[in-house]
Each structure stands twice: as structure tokens, then as C-alpha cells.
Motif scaffolding. Structure first.
Motif, short mmCIF file in Angstrom:
data_model
loop_
_atom_site.label_atom_id
_atom_site.label_comp_id
_atom_site.label_asym_id
_atom_site.label_seq_id
_atom_site.Cartn_x
_atom_site.Cartn_y
_atom_site.Cartn_z
N LEU A 1 0.83 -1.21 0.00
CA LEU A 1 0.00 0.00 0.00
C LEU A 1 0.86 1.26 0.00
O LEU A 1 0.63 2.19 -0.80
N SER B 1 2.92 1.66 -3.35
CA SER B 1 2.08 2.00 -4.50
C SER B 1 1.58 3.44 -4.40
O SER B 1 1.47 4.13 -5.42
N LYS B 2 1.30 3.91 -3.18
CA LYS B 2 0.82 5.28 -3.02
C LYS B 2 1.93 6.31 -3.24
O LYS B 2 1.69 7.39 -3.78
N ASN C 1 -2.23 -3.16 -6.02
CA ASN C 1 -1.03 -2.50 -5.49
C ASN C 1 0.23 -3.21 -5.97
O ASN C 1 1.24 -2.56 -6.29
#
Length: 312
Positions: free
Chosen positions: A52, A55-56, A104
Motif C-alpha cells: 500500500l 504504490s501510493k 497495489n
């Protein structure tokens, strides 16, 4: 690619230059953070959070792709995430949480596919093949649609850079039927990305020859493009229509395909149906005018055997 949303854009460099006073320190902190998160990917208990966060924040980490590729066990961990949901694809039992987690992972693979240092390594490892089961699904639920769209983003990252070796690899793996499936049943955004991929394949001479070698391939592509045009009459989408027109225009460069288009090009592309839809896009209007001109002057009477009809 301009037509993809920010979360799936394939042209943003990682960690672009900064002019702030604290840039070196921030760079060091970002690198340390990225390295720790990449290490966490190998720990099953920490993987979900690492996926997470990476990917962010992937656009903040410079050279994330080489770090992912060269760190021990990382790519294997990402592939493990992908393979783990194969069993829920058919019958379709994919949950939103499962979809988000795998997407992700796909976002990180897209980083690898986009980077010049890792693109060909990614290809030679045949990693795109792991994504094809997602493109072969038919469920229109949001978890499946999100999975298809993110998978298409990875393939789109590969074809964005014009490279015949990439196109040849994709053609050998039957990417065309998978894209055509999405172009028929996906959401508007998925259709747009899939059509962009077909467009990039057509713009390469190897891809053009592949599609125009047999009547079956040409008419398979032409049928799907025609159906999409028909659906856009009811629900216009300028960006999707632009990609469709570019595919048709490229096909008109082939004499036999151009002759066949004389009889199978949708009338709505000739009669001004989309004038309002393309009012703001001068390039698309020019492409459409050139397409209609090419088909008009390139049409060969069927008795001369200039088109594909005699091959069927």
C-alpha cells in the motif's frame, strides 16, 4: 499517457529534481524509506502495508524500479500476490480487498515495466503472462474491472515506448484477443487503455503486418472497432473515439485493409455523426478527414481482388 488517470499514468519520472533547500536530506530519507518498504515485501506479515505505501508513494521514490528488480525475493513476492488470487477468478469470487491488494502489486510491476533499466528484463522474464488471466475475465463487477484496468496499465507502460521487440513479444503471447475482449465488455476507461495498446501495436510495422496478414485477424479487429463506434453513437467518449479513429487510420495505410474498409467502415464516421464529439479535438478531426479520404480513394472493386474478401 495523457488518457490514463493519474494513478495509472505511465510517463511520470520517479523522484524528479527538486530545488528546495532540504532536497538532499529528503532524498536520503525517501531512499531509506523505500529500501525498508521493499525489504518488508518479503515478510508476509508486513507485505500488505508495504504494498500500500509503495504504490501510493511510488512517484516519490527515485529509481524504485531498479530497487524492486534487484532486491532479493521482491519480484517473487509480487508474483506470489498475483498467483494467489487465480483460484477466485472463476467462478468469480474476488473481493474488493483482494482486488486492491493485487492492484497495489501490479502498480509496482508497472514501475518496473516503465523504467528504461528494467523494461527489457521484465519482458524477458515473461512477467506479462502472469497478468493475462486477469484480462481474460468477464465479470463486470468493480473488483474485476479495477484488476483489468491496472493490468492493462502494465501492458500500456510497455508499449508506450516504441520498441519493436516489445511488440513482437506481445504478439507472440496473443495480446490482441485479450485486448479485443476488453474493448468489447470493459468500462470506458478499460476500453480506452485496451484500444491504446492495439493502436500502439498497429503503429509498429510488425504489428501492422501481423493484423493484416490474414482476413480473420483484420476482420476480428474491424468488427470490434465497428461495434465500439456504434456504442459511441449513444454514449460519446471523445478520448476513446480518438484512439479508434487512429486505429482505423493506421489500417488504411495497408492497401488490402483500406479496400476492405470501403465496405466495413461505419457510416457514422463518414456522415458527421461525431462532429460535436470531436469539436474540441482538432487532431482527431484531421485524422478522421484523412481516414475518410484514404478509404474513398483507396477502395478497390471487389472483382479485382484487392481487399480481404477473397481470402475468406
Amino acid at each position: 499517457m495523457a488518457n490514463l488517470p493519474p494513478s495509472l499514468s505511465m510517463g511520470t519520472p520517479f523522484g524528479g529534481p527538486s530545488t528546495s533547500v532540504g532536497a538532499p536530506a529528503n532524498k536520503d530519507r525517501n531512499l531509506a524509506s523505500a529500501e525498508q518498504l521493499v525489504l518488508d515485501l518479503s515478510n508476509p506479515e508486513l507485505r500488505e502495508n508495504a504494498l500500500l505505501e509503495l504504490s501510493k508513494k511510488r512517484e516519490l521514490f527515485q529509481d524504485l524500479a531498479p530497487l524492486l528488480w534487484n532486491s532479493f525475493g521482491t519480484i517473487a513476492a509480487l508474483l506470489q500476490e498475483i498467483v494467489s488470487i487465480y483460484s477466485v477468478l472463476a467462478p468469480p469470487n474476488l473481493t474488493p480487498a483482494q482486488s486492491n491488494r493485487v492492484c497495489n502489486s501490479l502498480a509496482l510491476l508497472q514501475c518496473v515495466a516503465s523504467h528504461s533499466d528494467t523494461r527489457m528484463l521484465f519482458l524477458k522474464a515473461h512477467i506479462p503472462l502472469y497478468l493475462y488471466p486477469f484480462l481474460n475475465t468477464t465479470s463486470k463487477s468493480r473488483p474485476f474491472e479495477y484488476l483489468r484496468l491496472t493490468s492493462l496499465g502494465v501492458i500500456g507502460a510497455l508499449v508506450k515506448v516504441d520498441d519493436t521487440e516489445v511488440i513482437s513479444f506481445l504478439l507472440s503471447t496473443e495480446i490482441i484477443p485479450l485486448c479485443l475482449r476488453t474493448m468489447e465488455m470493459g468500462s470506458e476507461l478499460s476500453k480506452t487503455v485496451a484500444t491504446f495498446i492495439v493502436q500502439k501495436i498497429l503503429l509498429d510495422d510488425v504489428g501492422m503486418d501481423y493484423i493484416c496478414t490474414t482476413a480473420e485477424r483484420f476482420f476480428a479487429v474491424g468488427r470490434v472497432l465497428g461495434n465500439m463506434v456504434q456504442s459511441l453513437v449513444e454514449q460519446p467518449s471523445p478520448r476513446l473515439l480518438k484512439h479508434i479513429i487512429r486505429c482505423y487510420l493506421r489500417l488504411s495505410d495497408n492497401p488490402r485493409a483500406c479496400a476492405a474498409l470501403g465496405s466495413c467502415l461505419p457510416d457514422s464516421l463518414r456522415d458527421g455523426t461525431f462532429s460535436n464529439c470531436l469539436r474540441e479535438d482538432q487532431i482527431a478531426r484531421r485524422w478522421l478527414q484523412q481516414l475518410v479520404h484514404n478509404v474513398g480513394v483507396g477502395r478497390v472493386p471487389s472483382h479485382q481482388g484487392g481487399g480481404f474478401e477473397h481470402m475468406l
